[in-house]
Design a protein around this motif. Structure first.
Motif, mmCIF file in Angstrom:
data_model
loop_
_atom_site.group_PDB
_atom_site.id
_atom_site.type_symbol
_atom_site.label_atom_id
_atom_site.label_comp_id
_atom_site.label_asym_id
_atom_site.label_seq_id
_atom_site.Cartn_x
_atom_site.Cartn_y
_atom_site.Cartn_z
ATOM 1 N N LYS A 19 0.836 -1.198 0.000
ATOM 2 C CA LYS A 19 0.000 0.000 0.000
ATOM 3 C C LYS A 19 0.871 1.249 0.000
ATOM 4 N N THR A 20 0.473 2.218 -0.814
ATOM 5 C CA THR A 20 1.153 3.508 -0.865
ATOM 6 C C THR A 20 0.469 4.448 0.103
ATOM 7 N N MET A 21 1.303 5.188 0.868
ATOM 8 C CA MET A 21 0.756 6.064 1.904
ATOM 9 C C MET A 21 1.735 7.199 2.189
ATOM 10 N N LEU A 22 1.282 8.151 2.999
ATOM 11 C CA LEU A 22 2.149 9.256 3.401
ATOM 12 C C LEU A 22 3.368 8.727 4.139
ATOM 13 N N ALA A 23 4.471 9.402 3.969
ATOM 14 C CA ALA A 23 5.724 9.002 4.608
ATOM 15 C C ALA A 23 5.591 8.901 6.123
ATOM 16 N N ASP A 24 4.708 9.709 6.720
ATOM 17 C CA ASP A 24 4.508 9.674 8.174
ATOM 18 C C ASP A 24 4.082 8.300 8.679
ATOM 19 N N PHE A 25 3.499 7.493 7.819
ATOM 20 C CA PHE A 25 2.981 6.192 8.222
ATOM 21 C C PHE A 25 3.937 5.046 7.893
ATOM 22 N N LEU A 26 5.148 5.380 7.462
ATOM 23 C CA LEU A 26 6.148 4.379 7.092
ATOM 24 C C LEU A 26 7.400 4.535 7.942
ATOM 25 N N ILE A 27 8.056 3.433 8.210
ATOM 26 C CA ILE A 27 9.348 3.491 8.884
ATOM 27 C C ILE A 27 10.366 2.708 8.066
ATOM 28 N N ALA A 28 11.622 3.008 8.316
ATOM 29 C CA ALA A 28 12.709 2.223 7.724
ATOM 30 C C ALA A 28 12.930 1.036 8.653
ATOM 31 N N ALA A 29 12.462 -0.111 8.238
ATOM 32 C CA ALA A 29 12.543 -1.319 9.060
ATOM 33 C C ALA A 29 13.720 -2.170 8.609
ATOM 34 N N HIS A 30 14.371 -2.789 9.563
ATOM 35 C CA HIS A 30 15.463 -3.710 9.245
ATOM 36 C C HIS A 30 14.881 -5.061 8.830
ATOM 37 N N ILE A 31 15.291 -5.550 7.687
ATOM 38 C CA ILE A 31 14.867 -6.869 7.222
ATOM 39 C C ILE A 31 15.546 -7.926 8.085
ATOM 40 N N LYS A 32 16.835 -7.736 8.295
ATOM 41 C CA LYS A 32 17.589 -8.569 9.240
ATOM 42 C C LYS A 32 17.775 -7.715 10.488
ATOM 43 N N ARG A 33 17.475 -8.267 11.628
ATOM 44 C CA ARG A 33 17.578 -7.526 12.884
ATOM 45 C C ARG A 33 18.950 -6.870 13.010
ATOM 46 N N ARG A 34 18.961 -5.571 13.298
ATOM 47 C CA ARG A 34 20.212 -4.803 13.353
ATOM 48 C C ARG A 34 21.223 -5.441 14.312
ATOM 49 N N SER A 35 20.762 -5.946 15.431
ATOM 50 C CA SER A 35 21.688 -6.534 16.411
ATOM 51 C C SER A 35 22.348 -7.811 15.883
ATOM 52 N N ASP A 36 21.807 -8.389 14.835
ATOM 53 C CA ASP A 36 22.397 -9.579 14.225
ATOM 54 C C ASP A 36 23.240 -9.261 12.990
ATOM 55 N N CYS A 37 23.290 -7.996 12.605
ATOM 56 C CA CYS A 37 24.058 -7.589 11.424
ATOM 57 C C CYS A 37 25.519 -7.341 11.773
ATOM 58 N N ASP A 38 26.413 -7.698 10.842
ATOM 59 C CA ASP A 38 27.809 -7.311 11.004
ATOM 60 C C ASP A 38 27.963 -5.863 10.527
ATOM 61 N N ASP A 39 29.151 -5.297 10.648
ATOM 62 C CA ASP A 39 29.358 -3.884 10.304
ATOM 63 C C ASP A 39 29.004 -3.591 8.849
ATOM 64 N N HIS A 40 29.398 -4.475 7.942
ATOM 65 C CA HIS A 40 29.093 -4.280 6.525
ATOM 66 C C HIS A 40 27.577 -4.269 6.297
ATOM 67 N N GLU A 41 26.871 -5.200 6.919
ATOM 68 C CA GLU A 41 25.421 -5.279 6.746
ATOM 69 C C GLU A 41 24.722 -4.050 7.315
ATOM 70 N N LYS A 42 25.215 -3.517 8.417
ATOM 71 C CA LYS A 42 24.614 -2.318 9.003
ATOM 72 C C LYS A 42 24.707 -1.124 8.062
ATOM 73 N N ARG A 43 25.747 -1.089 7.230
ATOM 74 C CA ARG A 43 25.932 0.017 6.279
ATOM 75 C C ARG A 43 25.248 -0.239 4.937
#
Length: 117
Positions: A19-43
């Motif tokens: 669904k397309t919506m206003l930016a206010d209703f969207l977040i940048a979500a991590h597909i892979k949990r950030r705490s499980d990402c290595d430094d390269h993946e975080k970037r």
């Protein structure tokens, strides 16, 4: 993250429900949990991040009741019994998700390691 994904637009599309919506209703979500990402993946913002809506997709993905399988289909956990959540998801179950090549390994990680099967 969100600014990077929106690229100056005032609206965007939830990758999961489509669904397309206003930016206010969207977040940048991590597909892979950030705490499980290595430094390269975080970037790797174009790979590890997706736009997800605050109406349900982000949270259901975060708590692993939905995922994207290797066929790029949205799948619902058989353990999810909440009728409100299931009602929300009924129209997007098995929906094709437009997964970019850079995102595929992160979705596979989530499906294999986090999704409640």
């Amino acid at each position: 993250g969100r600014k990077h994904l929106l690229k100056g637009r005032t609206e965007g599309t939830c990758l999961l429900c489509g669904k397309t919506m206003l930016a206010d209703f969207l977040i940048a979500a991590h597909i892979k949990r950030r705490s499980d990402c290595d430094d390269h993946e975080k970037r790797d913002l174009d790979g590890v991040l997706m736009l997800a809506c605050k109406f349900g997709c982000d949270h259901l993905y975060e708590v692993c009741y939905i995922s994207v399988n290797m066929n790029n289909k949205l799948v619902i956990s058989p353990k999810l019994k909440d009728q409100s959540a299931l009602s929300y998801l009924k129209n997007i179950n098995n929906k094709s998700v437009n997964v970019r090549a850079s995102q595929a390994k992160y979705f596979e990680w989530h499906f294999v390691n986090r999704f409640i099967k």
